[in-house]
Design a protein around this motif. Structure first.
Motif, short mmCIF file in Angstrom:
data_model
loop_
_atom_site.label_atom_id
_atom_site.label_comp_id
_atom_site.label_asym_id
_atom_site.label_seq_id
_atom_site.Cartn_x
_atom_site.Cartn_y
_atom_site.Cartn_z
N LEU A 146 2.03 -4.06 -0.90
CA LEU A 146 2.79 -4.44 0.34
C LEU A 146 3.58 -5.94 0.17
O LEU A 146 4.78 -6.17 0.32
CB LEU A 146 1.80 -4.55 1.55
N ILE A 164 5.04 1.73 -3.62
CA ILE A 164 6.31 1.32 -3.12
C ILE A 164 7.48 2.25 -3.23
O ILE A 164 8.34 2.52 -2.48
CB ILE A 164 6.45 -0.21 -3.66
N ASP A 198 -0.35 -8.00 8.53
CA ASP A 198 0.42 -7.02 7.98
C ASP A 198 -0.24 -6.15 7.16
O ASP A 198 -0.19 -4.77 7.12
CB ASP A 198 1.53 -7.57 7.20
N VAL A 199 -1.27 -6.52 6.27
CA VAL A 199 -2.18 -6.04 5.51
C VAL A 199 -2.81 -4.89 6.11
O VAL A 199 -3.02 -3.61 5.63
CB VAL A 199 -2.87 -6.85 4.41
N SER A 245 8.27 -1.54 7.89
CA SER A 245 8.16 -2.49 6.86
C SER A 245 9.34 -3.41 6.81
O SER A 245 9.14 -4.61 6.62
CB SER A 245 8.01 -1.86 5.56
N HIS A 276 -0.72 -2.12 7.80
CA HIS A 276 -0.39 -1.13 6.64
C HIS A 276 -1.43 -0.14 5.92
O HIS A 276 -1.32 0.87 5.73
CB HIS A 276 0.55 -1.84 5.67
N ILE A 336 -3.08 -1.77 -1.15
CA ILE A 336 -2.19 -1.94 -0.06
C ILE A 336 -1.68 -3.69 -0.14
O ILE A 336 -0.55 -3.77 -0.28
CB ILE A 336 -2.56 -1.71 1.31
#
Length: 318
Positions: free
Chosen positions: A49, A311, A294-295, A244, A298, A45
């Motif tokens: 990401l 992705i 965020d990491v 996202s 997600h 991730i």
């Protein structure tokens, strides 16, 4: 079992069995393989990401720079066409193409809002915000974040409505209030949103310049509340892609706010480069907390919803 202990129901037999028993993981091969893949997905991730975030950052940067570089040139070309077409006697052609109409409207909105913003006293705003207590500033900053998201969502509709109203074919039946009311609403929206961004930057500047840094710490820890509100919800690929996009926009906005804060502080210290290193730890803390949130967010969303970390899956979501 040990020999002679088949019928032994003692504590010793229980302990011996627990110590020597084996694990038959191969009987649940699919289950454990799936769990291993989930671990690998979580480990992928951060890389995947950040690839998406980097791509989105440059898209936002391109759009941001376009407003200050290419848009003025397009407005000038549109105004030149507006002057030259009647002079050349080209009666059969349109004065402006739809794209040029939109460019002119954007240019007028920028000029008007810039003129209105010049009357805003930043120094008074800074001292007014600085005089508030820490808890008040914390609440204000949270309210500003919510208001920014609401403004961004509804404001885009206001601008799109203006552009469509100004370029809508005349043959269609009029079903709108007119270009001028839409234009005034757009100017009001952009002005209010600019004020909101300025208040956000001022609040962040106050947090940077506070002596105990408690406000900055509280504001950054508030990012982790976002994890609680996101990871336990049901997400499809489309929803994850929309989230996202929102994270990309939020991160870019935070970078712009940090840039404004650094420039304001450098200006106060006569552009002394040594002061930049004083701000550097706080800037790193803000960026690190944003990336970490965020990491984690997600990673657990993909884990709980069985979504691939690739992705390309997000980019090609239907």
């Amino acid at each position: 079992f040990w020999p002679g202990m088949e019928n032994d129901l003692s504590l010793g037999r229980f302990i011996t069995t627990e110590i020597t028993r084996g694990y038959f993981l191969e009987h649940n091969e699919a289950k454990y393989t799936e769990r291993r893949e989930k671990v690998y997905t979580c480990l992928r991730i951060p890389k995947e990401l950040e690839k998406l975030m980097t791509f989105g950052f440059f898209l936002c940067l391109d759009t941001f720079l376009y407003v200050f570089t290419l848009l003025p040139l397009r407005v000038v070309l549109a105004l030149l066409r507006l002057v030259t077409v009647p002079c050349c006697g080209l009666r059969g052609s349109r004065l402006l193409q739809p794209a040029q109409v939109c460019d002119v409207l954007k240019g007028f909105i920028m000029v008007l809002c810039y003129s209105m913003m010049s009357y805003v006293d930043y120094s008074m705003m800074y001292h007014l915000i600085r005089g508030q207590s820490v808890i008040k500033l914390y609440i204000i900053y949270n309210m500003l974040e919510v208001a920014d998201r609401l403004f961004s969502s509804f404001g885009q509709d206001i601008l799109d409505a203006l552009y469509w109203t100004a370029t809508e074919p005349k043959e269609k039946k009029r079903a709108h209030i007119g270009v001028i009311p839409h234009f005034l609403m757009a100017v009001l929206y952009v002005f209010l949103h600019a004020i909101l961004i300025m208040v956000q930057a001022t609040t962040l500047n106050v947090a940077f310049n506070s002596h105990n840094k408690s406000l900055l710490t509280i504001m950054m820890s508030n990012n982790f509340v976002e994890i609680k509100g996101s990871v336990f919800k049901k997400f499809e690929k489309n929803n994850l892609f929309q989230m996202s996009n929102s994270d990309i926009k939020e991160r870019f906005t935070n970078y712009i706010l940090l840039l404004i804060v650094c420039l304001r502080n450098m200006e106060q210290f006569s552009w002394n480069p040594d002061h930049l290193w004083v701000l550097f730890p706080d800037v790193v803390m803000v960026i690190t907390s944003e990336v970490a949130v965020d990491v984690v967010k997600h990673a657990f969303i993909t884990k709980f919803n069985d979504i691939s970390a690739d992705i390309t899956d997000l980019d090609h979501a239907d």
